[in-house]
Design a protein around this motif. Structure first.
Motif, PDB file in Angstrom:
ATOM      1  N   MET A 187      55.211  35.322   2.648  1.00 28.47           N
ATOM      2  CA  MET A 187      56.548  34.663   3.319  1.00 28.47           C
ATOM      3  C   MET A 187      55.085  32.708   3.843  1.00 28.47           C
ATOM      4  O   MET A 187      54.327  32.587   3.314  1.00 28.47           O
ATOM      5  CB  MET A 187      56.352  35.442   4.326  1.00 28.47           C
ATOM      6  CG  MET A 187      54.899  35.626   4.955  1.00 28.47           C
ATOM      7  SD  MET A 187      53.794  36.530   6.066  1.00 28.47           S
ATOM      8  CE  MET A 187      55.424  36.392   7.634  1.00 28.47           C
ATOM      9  N   ASP A 188      55.925  32.027   4.601  1.00 28.44           N
ATOM     10  CA  ASP A 188      55.593  31.107   4.945  1.00 28.44           C
ATOM     11  C   ASP A 188      54.700  30.493   6.345  1.00 28.44           C
ATOM     12  O   ASP A 188      55.033  32.117   7.085  1.00 28.44           O
ATOM     13  CB  ASP A 188      56.691  29.744   5.425  1.00 28.44           C
ATOM     14  CG  ASP A 188      57.442  29.624   5.945  1.00 28.44           C
ATOM     15  OD1 ASP A 188      57.213  30.381   6.847  1.00 28.44           O
ATOM     16  OD2 ASP A 188      58.631  29.234   5.549  1.00 28.44           O
ATOM     17  N   MET A 243      60.337  34.502   4.960  1.00 25.74           N
ATOM     18  CA  MET A 243      59.872  35.737   4.016  1.00 25.74           C
ATOM     19  C   MET A 243      60.982  35.396   3.178  1.00 25.74           C
ATOM     20  O   MET A 243      61.550  35.148   3.048  1.00 25.74           O
ATOM     21  CB  MET A 243      59.804  36.933   4.196  1.00 25.74           C
ATOM     22  CG  MET A 243      58.657  37.908   5.377  1.00 25.74           C
ATOM     23  SD  MET A 243      58.866  39.198   5.861  1.00 25.74           S
ATOM     24  CE  MET A 243      58.453  39.446   7.288  1.00 25.74           C
ATOM     25  N   GLY A 244      60.418  35.659   1.262  1.00 21.20           N
ATOM     26  CA  GLY A 244      60.846  35.637   0.404  1.00 21.20           C
ATOM     27  C   GLY A 244      61.999  37.175   0.189  1.00 21.20           C
ATOM     28  O   GLY A 244      61.142  37.992   1.131  1.00 21.20           O
ATOM     29  N   LYS A 245      63.046  37.496  -0.150  1.00 21.99           N
ATOM     30  CA  LYS A 245      63.535  37.917  -0.641  1.00 21.99           C
ATOM     31  C   LYS A 245      63.108  39.090  -1.067  1.00 21.99           C
ATOM     32  O   LYS A 245      63.335  40.240  -0.989  1.00 21.99           O
ATOM     33  CB  LYS A 245      65.236  37.475  -2.089  1.00 21.99           C
ATOM     34  CG  LYS A 245      65.806  37.319  -0.717  1.00 21.99           C
ATOM     35  CD  LYS A 245      67.259  36.497  -1.801  1.00 21.99           C
ATOM     36  CE  LYS A 245      68.097  35.152  -1.110  1.00 21.99           C
ATOM     37  NZ  LYS A 245      69.176  35.865  -1.178  1.00 21.99           N
ATOM     38  N   PRO A 246      62.358  39.134  -2.520  1.00 21.94           N
ATOM     39  CA  PRO A 246      61.805  40.517  -2.807  1.00 21.94           C
ATOM     40  C   PRO A 246      60.895  41.009  -1.289  1.00 21.94           C
ATOM     41  O   PRO A 246      60.327  42.140  -1.298  1.00 21.94           O
ATOM     42  CB  PRO A 246      60.248  39.822  -3.447  1.00 21.94           C
ATOM     43  CG  PRO A 246      61.589  38.315  -4.280  1.00 21.94           C
ATOM     44  CD  PRO A 246      61.974  37.910  -3.227  1.00 21.94           C
ATOM     45  N   PHE A 247      59.885  39.671  -0.485  1.00 19.79           N
ATOM     46  CA  PHE A 247      59.113  40.680   1.036  1.00 19.79           C
ATOM     47  C   PHE A 247      60.159  41.162   1.354  1.00 19.79           C
ATOM     48  O   PHE A 247      60.273  42.531   1.873  1.00 19.79           O
ATOM     49  CB  PHE A 247      58.719  39.679   1.049  1.00 19.79           C
ATOM     50  CG  PHE A 247      57.367  39.627   2.329  1.00 19.79           C
ATOM     51  CD1 PHE A 247      57.846  41.755   2.608  1.00 19.79           C
ATOM     52  CD2 PHE A 247      56.357  38.977   1.963  1.00 19.79           C
ATOM     53  CE1 PHE A 247      56.372  41.246   3.477  1.00 19.79           C
ATOM     54  CE2 PHE A 247      55.493  39.287   3.082  1.00 19.79           C
ATOM     55  CZ  PHE A 247      55.306  40.709   3.367  1.00 19.79           C
ATOM     56  N   ARG A 257      56.178  29.533  -5.121  1.00 23.63           N
ATOM     57  CA  ARG A 257      54.763  30.917  -5.268  1.00 23.63           C
ATOM     58  C   ARG A 257      55.193  32.316  -4.983  1.00 23.63           C
ATOM     59  O   ARG A 257      54.741  32.408  -6.680  1.00 23.63           O
ATOM     60  CB  ARG A 257      54.425  30.964  -3.595  1.00 23.63           C
ATOM     61  CG  ARG A 257      52.635  31.991  -3.355  1.00 23.63           C
ATOM     62  CD  ARG A 257      52.014  30.755  -3.686  1.00 23.63           C
ATOM     63  NE  ARG A 257      51.868  30.308  -3.382  1.00 23.63           N
ATOM     64  CZ  ARG A 257      50.756  29.356  -2.334  1.00 23.63           C
ATOM     65  NH1 ARG A 257      50.268  30.494  -1.927  1.00 23.63           N
ATOM     66  NH2 ARG A 257      50.749  28.336  -2.061  1.00 23.63           N
ATOM     67  N   GLU A 258      56.752  32.571  -5.716  1.00 27.70           N
ATOM     68  CA  GLU A 258      57.144  33.802  -5.759  1.00 27.70           C
ATOM     69  C   GLU A 258      57.400  33.457  -7.674  1.00 27.70           C
ATOM     70  O   GLU A 258      56.700  34.069  -8.198  1.00 27.70           O
ATOM     71  CB  GLU A 258      58.758  34.213  -5.943  1.00 27.70           C
ATOM     72  CG  GLU A 258      58.093  34.650  -3.844  1.00 27.70           C
ATOM     73  CD  GLU A 258      59.873  34.712  -3.048  1.00 27.70           C
ATOM     74  OE1 GLU A 258      59.817  35.209  -2.541  1.00 27.70           O
ATOM     75  OE2 GLU A 258      60.952  34.475  -3.996  1.00 27.70           O
ATOM     76  N   VAL A 318      50.280  39.572  -2.123  1.00 28.07           N
ATOM     77  CA  VAL A 318      50.276  38.876  -0.578  1.00 28.07           C
ATOM     78  C   VAL A 318      50.060  37.527  -0.847  1.00 28.07           C
ATOM     79  O   VAL A 318      49.096  36.806  -1.038  1.00 28.07           O
ATOM     80  CB  VAL A 318      50.046  39.836   0.287  1.00 28.07           C
ATOM     81  CG1 VAL A 318      50.583  38.938   0.964  1.00 28.07           C
ATOM     82  CG2 VAL A 318      50.221  41.041   0.262  1.00 28.07           C
ATOM     83  N   SER A 319      50.942  37.023  -0.630  1.00 29.73           N
ATOM     84  CA  SER A 319      50.874  35.097  -0.111  1.00 29.73           C
ATOM     85  C   SER A 319      51.246  34.254   0.656  1.00 29.73           C
ATOM     86  O   SER A 319      52.324  35.034   0.958  1.00 29.73           O
ATOM     87  CB  SER A 319      50.764  34.217  -1.825  1.00 29.73           C
ATOM     88  OG  SER A 319      51.040  32.758  -1.528  1.00 29.73           O
ATOM     89  N   ILE A 320      50.808  33.625   1.614  1.00 31.72           N
ATOM     90  CA  ILE A 320      51.253  32.750   2.753  1.00 31.72           C
ATOM     91  C   ILE A 320      51.143  31.011   2.081  1.00 31.72           C
ATOM     92  O   ILE A 320      50.475  31.108   1.630  1.00 31.72           O
ATOM     93  CB  ILE A 320      50.516  33.257   3.983  1.00 31.72           C
ATOM     94  CG1 ILE A 320      50.182  34.543   4.544  1.00 31.72           C
ATOM     95  CG2 ILE A 320      50.669  32.572   5.080  1.00 31.72           C
ATOM     96  CD1 ILE A 320      50.854  35.230   5.448  1.00 31.72           C
ATOM     97  N   THR A 321      52.263  30.499   2.913  1.00 30.06           N
ATOM     98  CA  THR A 321      52.239  29.169   2.420  1.00 30.06           C
ATOM     99  C   THR A 321      52.940  28.353   2.890  1.00 30.06           C
ATOM    100  O   THR A 321      53.258  29.330   4.372  1.00 30.06           O
ATOM    101  CB  THR A 321      53.605  28.784   0.832  1.00 30.06           C
ATOM    102  OG1 THR A 321      53.099  27.766   0.437  1.00 30.06           O
ATOM    103  CG2 THR A 321      54.465  29.157   1.277  1.00 30.06           C
TER     104      THR A 321
END
Length: 100
Positions: free
Chosen positions: A63-64, A69-73, A39-40, A6-9
């Motif tokens: 996600m930001d 959210m990104g598509k994979p998320f 980031r992905e 998990v990453s938040i940007t």
């Protein structure tokens, strides 16, 4: 089994990097690139091969700070929702079983 990271940007962090800013008079006011997708890509480059080596699926959950959210998320959340609905109805298939 699914492996995740998990990453938040934040778009401002990306824009603060002067190298990402457009040159004057280009007519483009947005930073180059998508910080979520970047980031992905970083996460996939770091973990995807290692996950495949142990026969696991890797999903970067990025996600930001504004909630995008990104598509994979998003796909992961849809799979979890589908699994939950199927499990509640007693129908579990191979794809949804991997989530639990």
């Amino acid at each position: 089994t699914i492996l995740t990271d998990v990453s938040i940007t934040h778009i401002v962090n990306h824009a603060a990097n002067h190298a990402s800013q457009p040159q004057p008079r280009q007519g483009n006011s947005v930073p180059n690139g998508d910080p979520i997708r970047n980031r992905e890509t970083d996460k996939n480059n770091k973990y995807k091969v290692a996950a495949a080596a142990v026969h696991k699926e890797f999903i970067p959950l990025v996600m930001d700070t504004y909630g995008r959210m990104g598509k994979p998320f998003l796909n992961f959340l849809k799979d979890v929702a589908a699994h939950t609905a199927l499990r509640a109805s007693g129908n579990v298939n191979e794809r949804t079983q991997a989530i639990y």
